[in-house]
Design a protein around this motif. Structure first.
Motif, PDB file in Angstrom:
ATOM      1  N   GLU A   1       0.868  -1.500  -0.119  1.00  0.00           N
ATOM      2  CA  GLU A   1      -0.389   0.264   0.070  1.00  0.00           C
ATOM      3  C   GLU A   1       1.274   1.198  -0.127  1.00  0.00           C
ATOM      4  O   GLU A   1       0.199   2.261   0.189  1.00  0.00           O
ATOM      5  N   ALA A   2       1.993   1.410  -0.712  1.00  0.00           N
ATOM      6  CA  ALA A   2       3.509   2.229  -0.085  1.00  0.00           C
ATOM      7  C   ALA A   2       2.774   3.685  -1.248  1.00  0.00           C
ATOM      8  O   ALA A   2       2.410   2.501  -2.258  1.00  0.00           O
ATOM      9  N   PRO A   3       2.694   4.615  -1.719  1.00  0.00           N
ATOM     10  CA  PRO A   3       2.875   5.314  -2.898  1.00  0.00           C
ATOM     11  C   PRO A   3       3.509   4.887  -3.951  1.00  0.00           C
ATOM     12  O   PRO A   3       4.888   4.411  -3.972  1.00  0.00           O
ATOM     13  N   PRO A   4       2.937   5.066  -5.152  1.00  0.00           N
ATOM     14  CA  PRO A   4       4.109   4.793  -6.151  1.00  0.00           C
ATOM     15  C   PRO A   4       5.278   5.548  -6.455  1.00  0.00           C
ATOM     16  O   PRO A   4       5.138   6.880  -6.384  1.00  0.00           O
ATOM     17  N   MET A   5       5.719   4.547  -7.246  1.00  0.00           N
ATOM     18  CA  MET A   5       7.328   5.901  -7.173  1.00  0.00           C
ATOM     19  C   MET A   5       7.625   5.207  -9.094  1.00  0.00           C
ATOM     20  O   MET A   5       7.068   3.802  -9.449  1.00  0.00           O
ATOM     21  N   LEU A   6       8.133   6.350  -9.499  1.00  0.00           N
ATOM     22  CA  LEU A   6       8.507   6.457 -11.263  1.00  0.00           C
ATOM     23  C   LEU A   6       9.759   5.785 -10.918  1.00  0.00           C
ATOM     24  O   LEU A   6      10.263   5.793 -10.515  1.00  0.00           O
ATOM     25  N   SER A   7       9.719   4.741 -11.660  1.00  0.00           N
ATOM     26  CA  SER A   7      11.019   3.583 -11.806  1.00  0.00           C
ATOM     27  C   SER A   7      10.947   2.800 -13.363  1.00  0.00           C
ATOM     28  O   SER A   7      10.654   3.326 -14.267  1.00  0.00           O
ATOM     29  N   ARG A   8      12.535   2.827 -13.368  1.00  0.00           N
ATOM     30  CA  ARG A   8      13.033   1.840 -14.977  1.00  0.00           C
ATOM     31  C   ARG A   8      13.610   0.864 -14.496  1.00  0.00           C
ATOM     32  O   ARG A   8      13.727   0.187 -13.201  1.00  0.00           O
ATOM     33  N   LEU A   9      13.238  -0.340 -14.742  1.00  0.00           N
ATOM     34  CA  LEU A   9      13.196  -1.416 -14.497  1.00  0.00           C
ATOM     35  C   LEU A   9      14.080  -1.863 -15.275  1.00  0.00           C
ATOM     36  O   LEU A   9      14.757  -1.980 -16.375  1.00  0.00           O
ATOM     37  N   VAL A  10      15.753  -2.472 -14.781  1.00  0.00           N
ATOM     38  CA  VAL A  10      16.948  -2.196 -15.473  1.00  0.00           C
ATOM     39  C   VAL A  10      17.860  -3.555 -14.778  1.00  0.00           C
ATOM     40  O   VAL A  10      17.439  -4.509 -13.940  1.00  0.00           O
ATOM     41  N   GLY A  11      18.596  -4.344 -16.240  1.00  0.00           N
ATOM     42  CA  GLY A  11      19.380  -5.277 -15.310  1.00  0.00           C
ATOM     43  C   GLY A  11      20.902  -4.981 -15.356  1.00  0.00           C
ATOM     44  O   GLY A  11      21.058  -4.399 -14.698  1.00  0.00           O
ATOM     45  N   LYS A  12      21.427  -6.203 -14.792  1.00  0.00           N
ATOM     46  CA  LYS A  12      22.647  -6.653 -14.296  1.00  0.00           C
ATOM     47  C   LYS A  12      23.838  -6.791 -15.538  1.00  0.00           C
ATOM     48  O   LYS A  12      24.544  -7.034 -15.389  1.00  0.00           O
ATOM     49  N   HIS A  13      23.914  -6.275 -17.190  1.00  0.00           N
ATOM     50  CA  HIS A  13      24.342  -6.544 -17.664  1.00  0.00           C
ATOM     51  C   HIS A  13      25.007  -4.758 -18.047  1.00  0.00           C
ATOM     52  O   HIS A  13      24.853  -3.544 -17.914  1.00  0.00           O
ATOM     53  N   CYS A  14      26.416  -4.941 -18.340  1.00  0.00           N
ATOM     54  CA  CYS A  14      27.655  -3.645 -18.513  1.00  0.00           C
ATOM     55  C   CYS A  14      26.858  -3.013 -19.686  1.00  0.00           C
ATOM     56  O   CYS A  14      28.054  -2.678 -21.043  1.00  0.00           O
ATOM     57  N   GLU A  15      25.738  -2.383 -20.208  1.00  0.00           N
ATOM     58  CA  GLU A  15      25.251  -1.797 -21.274  1.00  0.00           C
ATOM     59  C   GLU A  15      24.345  -0.239 -20.425  1.00  0.00           C
ATOM     60  O   GLU A  15      22.913  -1.340 -19.979  1.00  0.00           O
ATOM     61  N   SER A  16      24.199   0.768 -20.960  1.00  0.00           N
ATOM     62  CA  SER A  16      23.014   1.179 -20.367  1.00  0.00           C
ATOM     63  C   SER A  16      21.928   1.679 -20.713  1.00  0.00           C
ATOM     64  O   SER A  16      20.689   1.428 -20.085  1.00  0.00           O
ATOM     65  N   GLY A  17      21.622   0.188 -22.197  1.00  0.00           N
ATOM     66  CA  GLY A  17      20.180   0.265 -22.888  1.00  0.00           C
ATOM     67  C   GLY A  17      20.163  -0.909 -22.536  1.00  0.00           C
ATOM     68  O   GLY A  17      19.015  -1.115 -23.405  1.00  0.00           O
ATOM     69  N   ASP A  18      20.734  -1.855 -21.080  1.00  0.00           N
ATOM     70  CA  ASP A  18      19.902  -2.596 -21.177  1.00  0.00           C
ATOM     71  C   ASP A  18      19.140  -2.611 -20.057  1.00  0.00           C
ATOM     72  O   ASP A  18      19.026  -2.161 -18.456  1.00  0.00           O
ATOM     73  N   ILE A  19      17.816  -2.314 -20.481  1.00  0.00           N
ATOM     74  CA  ILE A  19      16.394  -1.667 -19.752  1.00  0.00           C
ATOM     75  C   ILE A  19      15.192  -3.231 -19.852  1.00  0.00           C
ATOM     76  O   ILE A  19      15.651  -3.154 -21.455  1.00  0.00           O
ATOM     77  N   VAL A  20      14.276  -3.741 -18.974  1.00  0.00           N
ATOM     78  CA  VAL A  20      14.005  -4.236 -19.337  1.00  0.00           C
ATOM     79  C   VAL A  20      12.343  -3.634 -19.921  1.00  0.00           C
ATOM     80  O   VAL A  20      11.846  -4.527 -20.202  1.00  0.00           O
ATOM     81  N   VAL A  21      11.976  -2.539 -17.958  1.00  0.00           N
ATOM     82  CA  VAL A  21      10.786  -1.778 -18.979  1.00  0.00           C
ATOM     83  C   VAL A  21      11.210  -0.704 -18.446  1.00  0.00           C
ATOM     84  O   VAL A  21      11.991   0.178 -17.339  1.00  0.00           O
ATOM     85  N   ARG A  22      11.002   0.361 -19.496  1.00  0.00           N
ATOM     86  CA  ARG A  22      11.285   1.502 -19.490  1.00  0.00           C
ATOM     87  C   ARG A  22      10.882   2.921 -18.687  1.00  0.00           C
ATOM     88  O   ARG A  22      10.968   3.814 -17.824  1.00  0.00           O
ATOM     89  N   ASP A  23       8.955   2.435 -18.548  1.00  0.00           N
ATOM     90  CA  ASP A  23       8.603   3.486 -17.159  1.00  0.00           C
ATOM     91  C   ASP A  23       8.121   2.758 -16.643  1.00  0.00           C
ATOM     92  O   ASP A  23       6.797   2.072 -17.093  1.00  0.00           O
ATOM     93  N   VAL A  24       8.086   2.055 -15.483  1.00  0.00           N
ATOM     94  CA  VAL A  24       6.705   1.633 -14.617  1.00  0.00           C
ATOM     95  C   VAL A  24       6.696   1.892 -13.464  1.00  0.00           C
ATOM     96  O   VAL A  24       8.084   2.938 -12.174  1.00  0.00           O
ATOM     97  N   TRP A  25       5.520   1.972 -12.519  1.00  0.00           N
ATOM     98  CA  TRP A  25       5.125   2.501 -11.399  1.00  0.00           C
ATOM     99  C   TRP A  25       5.323   1.302 -10.696  1.00  0.00           C
ATOM    100  O   TRP A  25       4.498   0.214 -10.178  1.00  0.00           O
ATOM    101  N   PHE A  26       5.800   1.629  -8.882  1.00  0.00           N
ATOM    102  CA  PHE A  26       6.379   0.144  -8.684  1.00  0.00           C
ATOM    103  C   PHE A  26       6.367   1.375  -6.916  1.00  0.00           C
ATOM    104  O   PHE A  26       6.426   2.126  -7.013  1.00  0.00           O
ATOM    105  N   PRO A  27       5.523  -0.042  -5.948  1.00  0.00           N
ATOM    106  CA  PRO A  27       5.786   0.709  -4.745  1.00  0.00           C
ATOM    107  C   PRO A  27       6.679   1.162  -4.487  1.00  0.00           C
ATOM    108  O   PRO A  27       7.296   0.552  -4.364  1.00  0.00           O
TER     109      PRO A  27
END
Length: 463
Positions: free
Chosen positions: A375-401
C-alpha cells in the motif's frame, strides 16, 4: 535521498509524451488483457496456473520464464476454431521447445520453422511433418535437403537462387516439393521498422510491384519437381489495424489474376502470415481470433468475387498471439538506486540477455511487485538488468510501490514471445529455465543453463 513518486520532483524526460503522467489506480491490480488468464493475487502474492511465484523462485531460481500451459492451449484452440475452414500454423520463431510443439500438435495446429534448428525441435517432438512449413530468407542446402528428406508440407520460396536450389535438391532426391512464393506486397504496416516485413525495401520475398513475384512464379512452374500451391505474404508483427491486410489481400488477388491469365491456373492456397498484436500495456486492445478470421475471410472473399477467382484455402501464422500473453518472467530485485530528481532504477538479476526486445526496438511492458502486495505510494521507476550496457532496460517506465526492496520478486507480463527465442549469453550469463504451470503444478520444460554448459563449448577447456 527520497525516491521519486507523484508528489516529488519529476524530470521532463521521465516519460514520453504519449504515456500517462500518473500511475495505475492500483499497483496491486493485474490487468486481465495483459497478464495470463490464470494470473491472480492470492493473499497479496501473484499466482500463475495456481502456483505461487515465491515457490517457483525457490524451486527453480530466477530469472525464470513461466508459461501458463492452459492459457497457451486455450488460445491455440481459439485460433483453430476461428479458422476451421483453413489452416493455423504456429510461428515457431516466437518460442519453441519440444513441450510446446507437443501442445500445438495435440491442439491441431501446424508449425512454421525457419531454420534447421527449429526443424530439429519439431522432429524431436514427433510433430507431423506434413503440417510443417519451412520458411527463411536464406535456407542452406543442408536445411532444404533435411526438409525434403522428412517430407515437410510446404517450403516457402524467398529468392531466385532458392527456387533453383530447392528444384535441384528435389530432383536429386527424387521427390516433388510443394512450394509457395513469398510476395512483398508493398504494404507499410503500422508497426516498428524492424518488424515490418512487406514493404519493398527489405530482405524478404519477391516484390509484386517490380514484377519479381510474377517472374518467380514463372520459374517455379518451369520446374516439374516443384508443385506451386499458393502465395505467401506477411506484412509485419504486433499489428492491430486491419487496413494493411486489406491492401495486401487486394494486391495478392491482382497477382493471382495475373497468374491465371498468363498460365491458366488458379492457385488453391493463400497464406496471409501472422503478426496479430497482443496487449503489452493496459489500453492496448488486440483482436480476438474469431474477429481476425471473419475479417480476413471477408476481405479475401470480396477480392475473389471482384476478380472472379475461386476462394483459396487460407492459412495464418500466429506466434506471439498464442504464446505471448501466457508468458511471465520472474526476477529478483538486487538494488534500488535513487537518482535524485530523475527516477529510481530498479535492478534485477536478468536483463537484455533474457529480454532483448526493449533494447532492440523500444518494446513496452507491464511489470508488478509479485511476491507481496503493498500500500506504499507509487514511485516512477526504470526496471533494468545486470549487464554492462546503459541500454540494458527491461521496462523503461513503470510504477512500483515506494517500499520495493532487494529480495522482492518482480514479474514482467506478456513475455512469452521473442524473449527466450532471442536470449543470449551476453556477459557469459546462462539462459534462464523455462517452466510450465497448470492446475497448481509446475515442471521444467527447458532447464537452466549453467556456467559448465557454456564452458563445454570452449575448445581450450580441459574435459
Amino acid at each position: 535521498m527520497s525516491r521519486v513518486h507523484p508528489a516529488g520532483p519529476m524530470h521532463a524526460d521521465v516519460l514520453p509524451e504519449e504515456h500517462p503522467v500518473g500511475p495505475a489506480d492500483d499497483l496491486n491490480a493485474l490487468e486481465p488483457t495483459v497478464w495470463p488468464r490464470s494470473a491472480r493475487r492470492e493473499e497479496g502474492v501473484v499466482t500463475v496456473g495456481g502456483v505461487d511465484v515465491r515457490d517457483l523462485a525457490r524451486e527453480y531460481g530466477t530469472p525464470l520464464y513461466v508459461y501458463d500451459e492452459e492459457d497457451v492451449r486455450s488460445r491455440a484452440k481459439e485460433y483453430v476454431a476461428a479458422f476451421h475452414d483453413g489452416s493455423v500454423h504456429y510461428a515457431g520463431k516466437a518460442f519453441l521447445c519440444t513441450a510446446l510443439a507437443k501442445w500445438l500438435n495435440e491442439e491441431g495446429l501446424g508449425l512454421d520453422v525457419c531454420s534447421g534448428g527449429e526443424l530439429a525441435v519439431a522432429l524431436a517432438a514427433g510433430f507431423p511433418t506434413e503440417r510443417i512449413t519451412l520458411h527463411g530468407s536464406n535456407k542452406s542446402s543442408a536445411e532444404i535437403a533435411k526438409a525434403l528428406e522428412v517430407g515437410v508440407g510446404r517450403i516457402v520460396l524467398d529468392s531466385y537462387e532458392e527456387i533453383a536450389r530447392v528444384g535441384y535438391l528435389a530432383q536429386q532426391m527424387g521427390v516433388r516439393a510443394k512450394v509457395m512464393v513469398r510476395v512483398t506486397t508493398g504494404v507499410e504496416a503500422h508497426t516498428h521498422e524492424f518488424i515490418a516485413t512487406a514493404h519493398d525495401d527489405q530482405k524478404f520475398g519477391f516484390s509484386r510491384s517490380s514484377g519479381a513475384a510474377l517472374e518467380a512464379v514463372r520459374r517455379v512452374l518451369e520446374l516439374k519437381q516443384l508443385e506451386l500451391v499458393g502465395l505467401h505474404s506477411h506484412i509485419g508483427s504486433q499489428i492491430f489495424e486491419v487496413d494493411g491486410f486489406q491492401v495486401a489481400a487486394h494486391r495478392l488477388a491482382e497477382l493471382l489474376v495475373a497468374i491465371r491469365d498468363e498460365h491458366g491456373i488458379e492457385l488453391p492456397e493463400l497464406d496471409l502470415g501472422g503478426g496479430y498484436g497482443i496487449a503489452y500495456v493496459p489500453g492496448e486492445e488486440p483482436h480476438d481470433p474469431k474477429s481476425i478470421a471473419d475479417g480476413l475471410r471477408e476481405i479475401v472473399a470480396r477480392e475473389c468475387r471482384a476478380y472472379e477467382l475461386a476462394m483459396p484455402r487460407l492459412t495464418v501464422e500466429p506466434g506471439r498471439a498464442i504464446v505471448g500473453p501466457g508468458g511471465v518472467t520472474l526476477y529478483e530485485v538486487g538494488t534500488v538506486k535513487d537518482v535524485e530528481g530523475l527516477r529510481t532504477y530498479v535492478s534485477v538479476d536478468g536483463g537484455m540477455s533474457d529480454n532483448l526486445r526493449t533494447a532492440l526496438y523500444g518494446a513496452e511492458y507491464t511489470a508488478a511487485l509479485a511476491s507481496r502486495s503493498s500500500e506504499a505510494p507509487p514511485m516512477l521507476s526504470r526496471l533494468v538488468g545486470k549487464h554492462c550496457e546503459s541500454g540494458d532496460i527491461v521496462v523503461r517506465d513503470v510504477w512500483f510501490p515506494e517500499d520495493l526492496a532487494a529480495g522482492d520478486l518482480v514479474a514482467v507480463a506478456a513475455t512469452g514471445a521473442y524473449c527466450r527465442s532471442m536470449a543470449s549469453n551476453y556477459n557469459f550469463v546462462p539462459k534462464p529455465a523455462v517452466v510450465a504451470v497448470r492446475d497448481g503444478r509446475s515442471r521444467v520444460i527447458i532447464r537452466r543453463e549453467s556456467a559448465e554448459d557454456l564452458l563445454r563449448l570452449d575448445a581450450e577447456v580441459e574435459a
